[in-house]
Design a protein around this motif. Structure first.
Motif, PDB file in Angstrom:
ATOM      1  N   LEU A 284       0.836  -1.214   0.000  1.00  0.00           N
ATOM      2  CA  LEU A 284       0.000   0.000   0.000  1.00  0.00           C
ATOM      3  C   LEU A 284       0.866   1.258   0.000  1.00  0.00           C
ATOM      4  N   GLU A 285       1.931   1.219   0.797  1.00  0.00           N
ATOM      5  CA  GLU A 285       2.844   2.373   0.867  1.00  0.00           C
ATOM      6  C   GLU A 285       3.472   2.660  -0.491  1.00  0.00           C
ATOM      7  N   GLN A 286       3.838   1.597  -1.198  1.00  0.00           N
ATOM      8  CA  GLN A 286       4.440   1.742  -2.517  1.00  0.00           C
ATOM      9  C   GLN A 286       3.445   2.416  -3.483  1.00  0.00           C
ATOM     10  N   THR A 287       2.193   1.969  -3.474  1.00  0.00           N
ATOM     11  CA  THR A 287       1.174   2.560  -4.348  1.00  0.00           C
ATOM     12  C   THR A 287       0.931   4.020  -3.964  1.00  0.00           C
ATOM     13  N   ALA A 288       0.895   4.290  -2.654  1.00  0.00           N
ATOM     14  CA  ALA A 288       0.697   5.673  -2.179  1.00  0.00           C
ATOM     15  C   ALA A 288       1.830   6.568  -2.669  1.00  0.00           C
ATOM     16  N   ARG A 289       3.062   6.038  -2.654  1.00  0.00           N
ATOM     17  CA  ARG A 289       4.218   6.816  -3.141  1.00  0.00           C
ATOM     18  C   ARG A 289       4.064   7.144  -4.623  1.00  0.00           C
ATOM     19  N   GLU A 290       3.567   6.159  -5.382  1.00  0.00           N
ATOM     20  CA  GLU A 290       3.384   6.370  -6.825  1.00  0.00           C
ATOM     21  C   GLU A 290       2.337   7.462  -7.082  1.00  0.00           C
ATOM     22  N   ILE A 291       1.242   7.430  -6.307  1.00  0.00           N
ATOM     23  CA  ILE A 291       0.191   8.456  -6.475  1.00  0.00           C
ATOM     24  C   ILE A 291       0.747   9.832  -6.091  1.00  0.00           C
ATOM     25  N   LEU A 292       1.505   9.866  -4.987  1.00  0.00           N
ATOM     26  CA  LEU A 292       2.085  11.134  -4.522  1.00  0.00           C
ATOM     27  C   LEU A 292       3.029  11.716  -5.573  1.00  0.00           C
ATOM     28  N   THR A 293       3.899  10.880  -6.126  1.00  0.00           N
ATOM     29  CA  THR A 293       4.849  11.332  -7.151  1.00  0.00           C
ATOM     30  C   THR A 293       4.098  11.924  -8.340  1.00  0.00           C
ATOM     31  N   LEU A 294       3.027  11.261  -8.721  1.00  0.00           N
ATOM     32  CA  LEU A 294       2.208  11.720  -9.843  1.00  0.00           C
ATOM     33  C   LEU A 294       1.591  13.096  -9.546  1.00  0.00           C
ATOM     34  N   LEU A 295       1.001  13.233  -8.354  1.00  0.00           N
ATOM     35  CA  LEU A 295       0.307  14.479  -8.016  1.00  0.00           C
ATOM     36  C   LEU A 295       1.260  15.632  -7.721  1.00  0.00           C
ATOM     37  N   GLN A 296       2.493  15.307  -7.312  1.00  0.00           N
ATOM     38  CA  GLN A 296       3.468  16.374  -7.052  1.00  0.00           C
ATOM     39  C   GLN A 296       3.752  17.181  -8.318  1.00  0.00           C
ATOM     40  N   GLY A 297       3.488  16.558  -9.468  1.00  0.00           N
ATOM     41  CA  GLY A 297       3.705  17.233 -10.750  1.00  0.00           C
ATOM     42  C   GLY A 297       2.892  18.503 -10.916  1.00  0.00           C
ATOM     43  N   VAL A 298       1.790  18.631 -10.148  1.00  0.00           N
ATOM     44  CA  VAL A 298       0.969  19.844 -10.298  1.00  0.00           C
ATOM     45  C   VAL A 298       1.701  21.078  -9.769  1.00  0.00           C
ATOM     46  N   HIS A 299       2.729  20.882  -8.975  1.00  0.00           N
ATOM     47  CA  HIS A 299       3.472  22.026  -8.433  1.00  0.00           C
ATOM     48  C   HIS A 299       4.451  22.615  -9.441  1.00  0.00           C
ATOM     49  N   GLN A 300       4.729  21.877 -10.507  1.00  0.00           N
ATOM     50  CA  GLN A 300       5.628  22.398 -11.544  1.00  0.00           C
ATOM     51  C   GLN A 300       4.853  23.378 -12.417  1.00  0.00           C
ATOM     52  N   GLY A 301       5.586  24.299 -13.040  1.00  0.00           N
ATOM     53  CA  GLY A 301       4.953  25.331 -13.874  1.00  0.00           C
ATOM     54  C   GLY A 301       3.952  24.789 -14.875  1.00  0.00           C
ATOM     55  N   ALA A 302       4.357  23.778 -15.639  1.00  0.00           N
ATOM     56  CA  ALA A 302       3.476  23.245 -16.689  1.00  0.00           C
ATOM     57  C   ALA A 302       2.408  22.314 -16.125  1.00  0.00           C
ATOM     58  N   GLY A 303       2.567  21.943 -14.863  1.00  0.00           N
ATOM     59  CA  GLY A 303       1.664  20.970 -14.248  1.00  0.00           C
ATOM     60  C   GLY A 303       0.221  21.431 -14.167  1.00  0.00           C
TER      61      GLY A 303
END
Length: 208
Positions: free
Chosen positions: A10-29
């Motif tokens: 579960l932790e591994q899947t949560a990390r994958e979702i977090l990594t994906l959503l962190q992209g919204v903080h980038q300019g083009a995100g």
């Protein structure tokens, strides 16, 4: 041992979702938000399967005996589900809706459920993430988003003030909400001072 193994998955899947959503903080995100939310929801399909498997590893009535094994990952998953819902609709996800996203019960009597304190902890993590998003919105040239985030966080803060929080770790987390409110207020104030958002009513208009 098996419960621990499921928790790690579960932790591994949560990390994958977090990594994906962190992209919204980038300019083009910002342009990619709907696509990122859709992808995250696909990952929640994996989460549901993993939680389904976890449920089979112990008798339902022993939920709190083993709660520590998945408490933190569940709080993180609540935060991630709340973040997706906020990005999609700028609303606060209910505990029932999170339980549905995770494929578990909202009601304690019905077995493996979403504990109310785990839900509240996840929501408080969302507040910190939105404070960060408010700052990064300005960098990306989106000047109205911080105002909307500010309104949302202030409503959230008002809601938490009504609660009588007895849990120590939850109290500490709630104390952090004050800093998030302050951080966002500073962003909005700065925007209004620089005249970057005509709707901003915080502070002293366009004067310096």
């Amino acid at each position: 041992q098996e419960i621990r193994k499921e928790g790690q998955a579960l932790e591994q899947t949560a990390r994958e979702i977090l990594t994906l959503l962190q992209g919204v903080h980038q300019g083009a995100g910002f342009q990619d938000i709907p696509k990122k939310c859709q992808k995250a929801r696909e990952h929640f399909g994996t989460v549901r399967t993993q939680l389904e498997s976890l449920k089979t590893k112990f008798p339902a009535e022993q939920y709190y005996r083993f709660h520590e094994h998945w408490r933190f990952v569940l709080q993180r998953l609540v935060f991630l589900a709340a973040f997706v819902v906020y990005l999609e609709s700028e609303t606060l996800v209910t505990r029932e809706a999170v339980a549905e996203i995770l494929g578990i019960e909202a009601d304690r009597e019905r077995g493996f459920h979403l504990d109310i304190e785990d839900y509240l902890s996840g929501v408080l993590t969302l507040a910190s993430e939105l404070a960060r998003l408010a700052v990064n919105s300005v960098t990306a040239g989106d000047y109205s988003r911080p105002l909307r985030i500010s309104t949302f966080i202030n409503e959230l803060d008002s809601g938490f003030r009504l609660l009588n929080l007895k849990n120590d770790s939850l109290r500490k987390r709630y104390d952090g909400l004050k800093y998030d409110v302050k951080k966002i207020e500073e962003v909005v104030y700065d925007l209004s001072i620089r005249g970057l958002n005509k709707e901003a009513t915080v502070g002293v208009g366009g004067e310096k």
